[in-house]
Design a protein around this motif. Structure first.
Motif, mmCIF file in Angstrom:
data_model
loop_
_atom_site.group_PDB
_atom_site.id
_atom_site.type_symbol
_atom_site.label_atom_id
_atom_site.label_comp_id
_atom_site.label_asym_id
_atom_site.label_seq_id
_atom_site.Cartn_x
_atom_site.Cartn_y
_atom_site.Cartn_z
ATOM 1 N N THR A 1 75.382 53.624 17.014
ATOM 2 C CA THR A 1 74.379 53.996 16.002
ATOM 3 C C THR A 1 74.609 55.401 15.438
ATOM 4 O O THR A 1 74.020 55.760 14.424
ATOM 5 N N GLU A 2 75.459 56.200 16.090
ATOM 6 C CA GLU A 2 75.730 57.566 15.644
ATOM 7 C C GLU A 2 76.874 57.646 14.623
ATOM 8 O O GLU A 2 77.111 58.716 14.062
ATOM 9 N N TYR A 3 77.561 56.551 14.400
ATOM 10 C CA TYR A 3 78.682 56.565 13.462
ATOM 11 C C TYR A 3 78.198 56.219 12.060
ATOM 12 O O TYR A 3 77.312 55.409 11.873
ATOM 13 N N THR A 4 78.808 56.864 11.108
ATOM 14 C CA THR A 4 78.502 56.553 9.704
ATOM 15 C C THR A 4 79.753 55.968 9.066
ATOM 16 O O THR A 4 80.880 56.255 9.475
ATOM 17 N N ASP A 5 79.563 55.161 8.063
ATOM 18 C CA ASP A 5 80.705 54.540 7.385
ATOM 19 C C ASP A 5 81.412 55.449 6.464
ATOM 20 O O ASP A 5 81.279 56.482 6.123
ATOM 21 N N LYS B 1 80.554 39.158 24.432
ATOM 22 C CA LYS B 1 80.100 40.547 24.426
ATOM 23 C C LYS B 1 81.245 41.491 24.060
ATOM 24 O O LYS B 1 81.057 42.468 23.320
ATOM 25 N N MET B 2 82.433 41.208 24.560
ATOM 26 C CA MET B 2 83.580 42.054 24.229
ATOM 27 C C MET B 2 83.887 41.982 22.733
ATOM 28 O O MET B 2 84.227 42.995 22.120
ATOM 29 N N GLU B 3 83.757 40.808 22.137
ATOM 30 C CA GLU B 3 83.969 40.663 20.697
ATOM 31 C C GLU B 3 82.912 41.445 19.927
ATOM 32 O O GLU B 3 83.217 42.134 18.945
ATOM 33 N N LEU B 4 81.668 41.360 20.353
ATOM 34 C CA LEU B 4 80.595 42.129 19.734
ATOM 35 C C LEU B 4 80.892 43.625 19.824
ATOM 36 O O LEU B 4 80.738 44.365 18.850
ATOM 37 N N ASN B 5 81.341 44.076 21.002
ATOM 38 C CA ASN B 5 81.677 45.493 21.182
ATOM 39 C C ASN B 5 82.842 45.917 20.294
ATOM 40 O O ASN B 5 82.859 47.044 19.788
ATOM 41 N N ARG B 6 83.814 45.034 20.083
ATOM 42 C CA ARG B 6 84.925 45.356 19.181
ATOM 43 C C ARG B 6 84.415 45.616 17.768
ATOM 44 O O ARG B 6 84.920 46.490 17.067
ATOM 45 N N ARG B 7 83.439 44.821 17.340
ATOM 46 C CA ARG B 7 82.880 45.014 15.999
ATOM 47 C C ARG B 7 82.018 46.276 15.933
ATOM 48 O O ARG B 7 82.032 46.991 14.938
ATOM 49 N N TYR C 1 82.304 48.950 17.847
ATOM 50 C CA TYR C 1 83.122 50.133 18.133
ATOM 51 C C TYR C 1 84.566 49.910 17.684
ATOM 52 O O TYR C 1 85.470 49.816 18.512
ATOM 53 N N PRO C 2 84.827 49.843 16.374
ATOM 54 C CA PRO C 2 86.220 49.653 15.927
ATOM 55 C C PRO C 2 87.081 50.846 16.355
ATOM 56 O O PRO C 2 86.686 52.004 16.181
ATOM 57 N N ALA C 3 88.221 50.558 16.923
ATOM 58 C CA ALA C 3 89.094 51.619 17.452
ATOM 59 C C ALA C 3 89.412 52.666 16.395
ATOM 60 O O ALA C 3 89.488 53.855 16.707
ATOM 61 N N SER C 4 89.573 52.238 15.163
ATOM 62 C CA SER C 4 89.912 53.187 14.101
ATOM 63 C C SER C 4 88.800 54.196 13.851
ATOM 64 O O SER C 4 89.047 55.289 13.358
ATOM 65 N N LYS C 5 87.584 53.840 14.228
ATOM 66 C CA LYS C 5 86.440 54.720 13.970
ATOM 67 C C LYS C 5 86.032 55.534 15.206
ATOM 68 O O LYS C 5 85.546 56.651 15.085
#
Length: 153
Positions: A149-153, A128-134, A136-140
């Protein structure tokens, strides 16, 4: 009653009482004790339950409802206090001990529920932590509380 049903009243060598409540130093980093492991807690609880012939009552649905009840008891300790500082510095030792007891009840029920659902909790947490890292990337997401779901690329 919950403490009796889930085994927190008798912990077979697991820290119980004021020693289990650590005062947090503002600049110090908190860490858990190395022992007991989740597996050791699972075995202690399984033994406690078996000795009392409570397995018939400790099925997934009942354990989940008991877990929710214990979370409610924990929430009551925080209710109406406003924001609470990390380490609970303004709380009495008695209140901190009650938090320790309720968190212990939550943990015991969670571990037993995971056992009954055949979920290897430590491995599931790592996945789950690995999934969360993907998600919620720290850089973003640095410094933001938005949902992924609120973040855009």
């Amino acid at each position: 009653m919950a403490a009796q049903q889930n085994g927190s009243a008798h912990t077979n060598g697991v820290a119980n009482g004021p020693a289990s409540v650590k005062r947090s130093e503002p600049e110090g980093e908190f860490s858990f004790s190395a022992e007991p492991s989740l597996e050791h807690i699972r075995r202690l609880q399984a033994e406690f339950t078996a000795e009392r012939d409570w397995s018939q009552f400790h099925q997934p649905r009942n354990l989940l409802l008991a877990l929710v009840g214990e979370v409610g008891e924990l929430a009551e300790l925080f209710q109406w206090r406003g924001e609470v500082a990390e380490g609970l510095p303004d709380w009495s030792d008695a209140d901190r001990e009650r938090v320790s007891q309720e968190l212990s009840d939550v943990c015991i029920y969670l571990v037993e529920l995971a056992e009954k659902c055949r979920v290897d909790l430590p491995q599931a947490v790592l996945q789950k932590m690995e999934l969360n890292r993907r998600k919620y990337p720290a850089s973003k997401v640095h410094g933001s509380s938005k949902k992924y779901t609120e973040y855009t690329d």
